[in-house]
Write a protein that holds these residues in place. Structure first.
Motif, PDB file in Angstrom:
ATOM      1  N   GLU A  20      -4.455 -49.297  14.701  1.00 42.72           N
ATOM      2  CA  GLU A  20      -5.525 -50.108  14.122  1.00 42.72           C
ATOM      3  C   GLU A  20      -4.954 -50.973  13.002  1.00 42.72           C
ATOM      4  O   GLU A  20      -4.166 -50.506  12.195  1.00 42.72           O
ATOM      5  CB  GLU A  20      -6.639 -49.206  13.593  1.00 42.72           C
TER       6      GLU A  20
ATOM      7  N   HIS B 294     -10.263 -52.728  15.421  1.00 47.89           N
ATOM      8  CA  HIS B 294     -11.386 -51.964  15.938  1.00 47.89           C
ATOM      9  C   HIS B 294     -12.621 -52.262  15.097  1.00 47.89           C
ATOM     10  O   HIS B 294     -12.569 -52.213  13.865  1.00 47.89           O
ATOM     11  CB  HIS B 294     -11.082 -50.462  15.883  1.00 47.89           C
TER      12      HIS B 294
ATOM     13  N   GLU C  94     -12.317 -53.667  20.669  1.00 44.36           N
ATOM     14  CA  GLU C  94     -10.923 -53.830  20.290  1.00 44.36           C
ATOM     15  C   GLU C  94     -10.492 -55.271  20.517  1.00 44.36           C
ATOM     16  O   GLU C  94     -10.725 -55.831  21.587  1.00 44.36           O
ATOM     17  CB  GLU C  94     -10.037 -52.891  21.107  1.00 44.36           C
TER      18      GLU C  94
ATOM     19  N   GLY D 192      -5.974 -45.706  15.472  1.00 42.86           N
ATOM     20  CA  GLY D 192      -5.986 -46.679  16.556  1.00 42.86           C
ATOM     21  C   GLY D 192      -5.536 -46.043  17.857  1.00 42.86           C
ATOM     22  O   GLY D 192      -5.604 -44.833  18.039  1.00 42.86           O
ATOM     23  N   ARG D 193      -5.031 -46.855  18.779  1.00 45.55           N
ATOM     24  CA  ARG D 193      -4.589 -46.331  20.069  1.00 45.55           C
ATOM     25  C   ARG D 193      -3.174 -45.770  20.036  1.00 45.55           C
ATOM     26  O   ARG D 193      -2.780 -44.994  20.920  1.00 45.55           O
ATOM     27  CB  ARG D 193      -4.687 -47.416  21.148  1.00 45.55           C
TER      28      ARG D 193
ATOM     29  N   GLU E 210      -2.243 -41.942  20.572  1.00 48.09           N
ATOM     30  CA  GLU E 210      -2.398 -41.405  21.919  1.00 48.09           C
ATOM     31  C   GLU E 210      -1.056 -41.272  22.634  1.00 48.09           C
ATOM     32  O   GLU E 210      -0.818 -40.304  23.356  1.00 48.09           O
ATOM     33  CB  GLU E 210      -3.344 -42.310  22.703  1.00 48.09           C
ATOM     34  N   TYR E 211      -0.162 -42.267  22.423  1.00 43.16           N
ATOM     35  CA  TYR E 211       1.139 -42.175  23.073  1.00 43.16           C
ATOM     36  C   TYR E 211       2.225 -41.660  22.134  1.00 43.16           C
ATOM     37  O   TYR E 211       3.203 -41.037  22.587  1.00 43.16           O
ATOM     38  CB  TYR E 211       1.540 -43.530  23.683  1.00 43.16           C
TER      39      TYR E 211
ATOM     40  N   HIS F 175      -7.876 -41.862  14.652  1.00 46.17           N
ATOM     41  CA  HIS F 175      -7.210 -41.207  15.765  1.00 46.17           C
ATOM     42  C   HIS F 175      -5.830 -40.679  15.387  1.00 46.17           C
ATOM     43  O   HIS F 175      -5.184 -40.015  16.207  1.00 46.17           O
ATOM     44  CB  HIS F 175      -7.067 -42.175  16.947  1.00 46.17           C
TER      45      HIS F 175
END
Length: 204
Positions: free
Chosen positions: A16, A52, A62, A90-91, A94-95, A121
Protein backbone atom coordinates in the motif's frame (compact mmCIF):
# COMPACT_ATOMS: atom_id res chain seq x y z
CA UNK A 1 18.65 10.95 19.10
CA UNK A 2 21.96 9.67 20.44
CA UNK A 3 23.64 6.79 18.65
CA UNK A 4 21.19 6.76 15.75
CA UNK A 5 19.70 3.31 15.44
CA UNK A 6 18.66 1.35 12.40
CA UNK A 7 15.14 0.27 11.52
CA UNK A 8 14.44 -2.49 9.02
CA UNK A 9 11.48 -1.61 6.79
CA UNK A 10 9.92 -4.46 4.83
CA UNK A 11 7.87 -3.71 1.74
CA UNK A 12 7.35 -5.08 -1.77
CA UNK A 13 5.57 -4.77 -5.07
CA UNK A 14 2.02 -3.52 -4.63
CA UNK A 15 2.44 -2.74 -0.97
CA UNK A 16 0.00 0.00 0.00
CA UNK A 17 1.33 3.41 -1.03
CA UNK A 18 0.66 5.32 2.20
CA UNK A 19 1.73 2.36 4.32
CA UNK A 20 5.10 2.40 2.59
CA UNK A 21 5.77 6.12 2.09
CA UNK A 22 4.46 7.55 5.35
CA UNK A 23 6.08 5.31 8.01
CA UNK A 24 9.38 5.35 6.09
CA UNK A 25 9.46 9.15 6.01
CA UNK A 26 8.22 9.58 9.60
CA UNK A 27 10.96 7.34 10.97
CA UNK A 28 13.59 9.19 8.96
CA UNK A 29 12.19 12.45 10.34
CA UNK A 30 12.91 11.50 13.96
CA UNK A 31 16.45 10.47 13.14
CA UNK A 32 16.45 6.75 12.43
CA UNK A 33 18.47 5.18 9.66
CA UNK A 34 15.74 3.23 7.87
CA UNK A 35 16.67 0.43 5.49
CA UNK A 36 13.79 -0.25 3.08
CA UNK A 37 14.13 -3.72 1.57
CA UNK A 38 12.30 -6.26 -0.57
CA UNK A 39 13.38 -9.86 -1.17
CA UNK A 40 15.28 -10.47 -4.41
CA UNK A 41 15.72 -6.73 -5.00
CA UNK A 42 18.78 -4.55 -4.48
CA UNK A 43 19.53 -1.06 -3.28
CA UNK A 44 18.43 1.45 -5.93
CA UNK A 45 15.78 -0.79 -7.46
CA UNK A 46 12.12 0.15 -7.11
CA UNK A 47 8.85 -1.41 -6.08
CA UNK A 48 5.44 -0.40 -7.38
CA UNK A 49 2.97 0.64 -4.70
CA UNK A 50 -0.81 0.54 -4.84
CA UNK A 51 -3.37 2.96 -3.41
CA UNK A 52 -6.12 1.30 -1.41
CA UNK A 53 -9.23 3.35 -0.78
CA UNK A 54 -12.74 2.88 0.53
CA UNK A 55 -15.37 4.07 -1.92
CA UNK A 56 -18.54 2.28 -0.86
CA UNK A 57 -17.72 -1.15 -2.27
CA UNK A 58 -17.71 -4.31 -0.18
CA UNK A 59 -13.92 -4.17 -0.10
CA UNK A 60 -11.24 -1.59 -0.86
CA UNK A 61 -10.47 -0.42 -4.38
CA UNK A 62 -6.93 -0.53 -5.73
CA UNK A 63 -5.23 2.00 -7.99
CA UNK A 64 -1.63 2.53 -9.15
CA UNK A 65 0.56 4.29 -6.62
CA UNK A 66 4.16 5.45 -6.89
CA UNK A 67 7.49 3.85 -7.63
CA UNK A 68 9.33 3.62 -4.31
CA UNK A 69 13.13 3.31 -4.37
CA UNK A 70 14.65 0.75 -2.03
CA UNK A 71 17.72 2.01 -0.20
CA UNK A 72 19.21 -1.30 0.90
CA UNK A 73 19.73 -4.81 -0.46
CA UNK A 74 17.66 -7.54 1.19
CA UNK A 75 20.38 -10.20 0.91
CA UNK A 76 22.80 -7.97 2.84
CA UNK A 77 20.54 -7.53 5.88
CA UNK A 78 22.03 -8.61 9.21
CA UNK A 79 19.10 -8.60 11.64
CA UNK A 80 21.43 -8.17 14.61
CA UNK A 81 22.13 -4.61 13.47
CA UNK A 82 18.53 -3.41 13.71
CA UNK A 83 16.63 -2.08 16.68
CA UNK A 84 13.17 -2.69 15.22
CA UNK A 85 11.13 -3.99 12.30
CA UNK A 86 8.31 -2.26 10.41
CA UNK A 87 6.12 -4.14 7.92
CA UNK A 88 4.01 -2.35 5.31
CA UNK A 89 0.58 -3.62 4.30
CA UNK A 90 -1.19 -3.94 0.98
CA UNK A 91 -0.88 -6.92 -1.36
CA UNK A 92 2.87 -7.39 -0.88
CA UNK A 93 2.65 -9.40 2.38
CA UNK A 94 0.62 -12.07 0.57
CA UNK A 95 3.67 -13.11 -1.43
CA UNK A 96 6.44 -11.88 0.88
CA UNK A 97 5.35 -14.39 3.51
CA UNK A 98 6.31 -17.19 1.08
CA UNK A 99 9.97 -16.10 1.24
CA UNK A 100 11.87 -18.03 3.91
CA UNK A 101 14.23 -15.10 4.45
CA UNK A 102 11.29 -12.89 5.42
CA UNK A 103 10.05 -15.52 7.87
CA UNK A 104 13.50 -15.93 9.40
CA UNK A 105 13.93 -12.18 9.84
CA UNK A 106 10.52 -11.82 11.43
CA UNK A 107 11.22 -14.64 13.85
CA UNK A 108 14.53 -13.02 14.82
CA UNK A 109 12.78 -9.82 15.91
CA UNK A 110 10.09 -11.77 17.76
CA UNK A 111 12.47 -14.13 19.52
CA UNK A 112 14.80 -11.32 20.60
CA UNK A 113 11.82 -9.21 21.76
CA UNK A 114 12.74 -6.30 19.52
CA UNK A 115 9.95 -3.84 18.59
CA UNK A 116 7.82 -4.93 15.64
CA UNK A 117 5.24 -2.73 13.92
CA UNK A 118 2.87 -4.09 11.26
CA UNK A 119 -0.07 -2.42 9.58
CA UNK A 120 -3.09 -3.73 7.67
CA UNK A 121 -2.18 -6.89 5.71
CA UNK A 122 1.38 -6.72 7.04
CA UNK A 123 0.10 -8.91 9.86
CA UNK A 124 -0.05 -11.79 7.34
CA UNK A 125 3.72 -12.00 7.64
CA UNK A 126 3.47 -12.27 11.42
CA UNK A 127 0.91 -15.05 11.22
CA UNK A 128 2.94 -16.94 8.61
CA UNK A 129 6.01 -16.65 10.85
CA UNK A 130 3.99 -18.08 13.76
CA UNK A 131 4.88 -15.25 16.12
CA UNK A 132 1.40 -14.12 17.24
CA UNK A 133 0.40 -17.02 19.47
CA UNK A 134 -0.88 -15.65 22.78
CA UNK A 135 -0.62 -12.05 21.58
CA UNK A 136 -3.28 -9.34 21.25
CA UNK A 137 -3.17 -7.54 17.92
CA UNK A 138 -5.26 -5.94 15.22
CA UNK A 139 -5.12 -6.05 11.43
CA UNK A 140 -7.24 -5.32 8.41
CA UNK A 141 -10.51 -7.14 9.29
CA UNK A 142 -10.11 -9.64 6.43
CA UNK A 143 -6.94 -10.88 8.15
CA UNK A 144 -8.73 -11.54 11.46
CA UNK A 145 -9.33 -15.26 10.74
CA UNK A 146 -5.60 -15.74 10.11
CA UNK A 147 -4.75 -14.07 13.42
CA UNK A 148 -7.10 -16.40 15.30
CA UNK A 149 -5.91 -19.52 13.42
CA UNK A 150 -2.31 -18.60 14.30
CA UNK A 151 -3.19 -18.46 18.00
CA UNK A 152 -3.47 -14.70 18.42
CA UNK A 153 -6.35 -12.66 19.78
CA UNK A 154 -7.75 -10.34 17.14
CA UNK A 155 -8.75 -6.94 18.55
CA UNK A 156 -11.34 -5.04 16.52
CA UNK A 157 -10.60 -1.31 16.62
CA UNK A 158 -11.35 1.68 14.42
CA UNK A 159 -8.99 2.22 11.44
CA UNK A 160 -7.57 5.27 13.23
CA UNK A 161 -6.37 3.22 16.21
CA UNK A 162 -3.38 1.07 17.12
CA UNK A 163 -2.98 -1.89 19.48
CA UNK A 164 0.13 -2.46 21.59
CA UNK A 165 1.08 -5.76 23.21
CA UNK A 166 4.58 -5.65 24.63
CA UNK A 167 7.00 -5.22 21.74
CA UNK A 168 4.25 -5.61 19.12
CA UNK A 169 2.43 -2.62 17.58
CA UNK A 170 -0.35 -3.13 15.01
CA UNK A 171 -2.97 -1.01 13.24
CA UNK A 172 -5.82 -1.90 10.86
CA UNK A 173 -4.93 0.51 8.05
CA UNK A 174 -3.20 3.74 7.03
CA UNK A 175 -5.67 6.07 8.82
CA UNK A 176 -4.04 4.81 12.01
CA UNK A 177 -0.57 6.10 11.15
CA UNK A 178 -0.44 8.89 13.79
CA UNK A 179 -1.20 6.52 16.69
CA UNK A 180 0.62 3.60 15.06
CA UNK A 181 3.93 5.42 14.65
CA UNK A 182 3.60 7.20 18.00
CA UNK A 183 3.07 3.84 19.73
CA UNK A 184 6.02 2.31 17.87
CA UNK A 185 8.27 5.18 18.94
CA UNK A 186 7.10 4.71 22.54
CA UNK A 187 8.02 1.03 22.35
CA UNK A 188 11.36 2.01 20.84
CA UNK A 189 11.94 4.30 23.82
CA UNK A 190 11.84 7.54 21.82
CA UNK A 191 10.39 10.73 23.30
CA UNK A 192 9.79 13.92 21.33
CA UNK A 193 10.16 17.16 23.29
CA UNK A 194 7.69 19.64 21.79
CA UNK A 195 8.58 22.24 24.42
CA UNK A 196 12.09 22.64 23.07
CA UNK A 197 12.95 25.44 20.64
CA UNK A 198 12.66 22.76 17.95
CA UNK A 199 11.21 19.29 18.33
CA UNK A 200 13.94 16.91 19.42
CA UNK A 201 13.70 13.11 19.38
CA UNK A 202 15.79 11.30 21.96
CA UNK A 203 16.16 7.68 22.97
CA UNK A 204 15.44 7.01 26.64
Amino acid sequence: MENTKKILFLTGDFAEDYETMVPFQMLLMVGYEVHAVCPDKKRGETIKTAIHDFEGDQTYSEKPGHNFTLNYTFSEVNPEEYAGLVIAGGRAPEYLRLHQGVIDLTRHFAETNKPIAAVCHGIQILTAARVVEGRRLTAYPAVAPEVELAGGTYVSVEPTEAVVDGNLVTSPAWPGHPKFIRAFLDVMGVKIDLNATSAVASAV
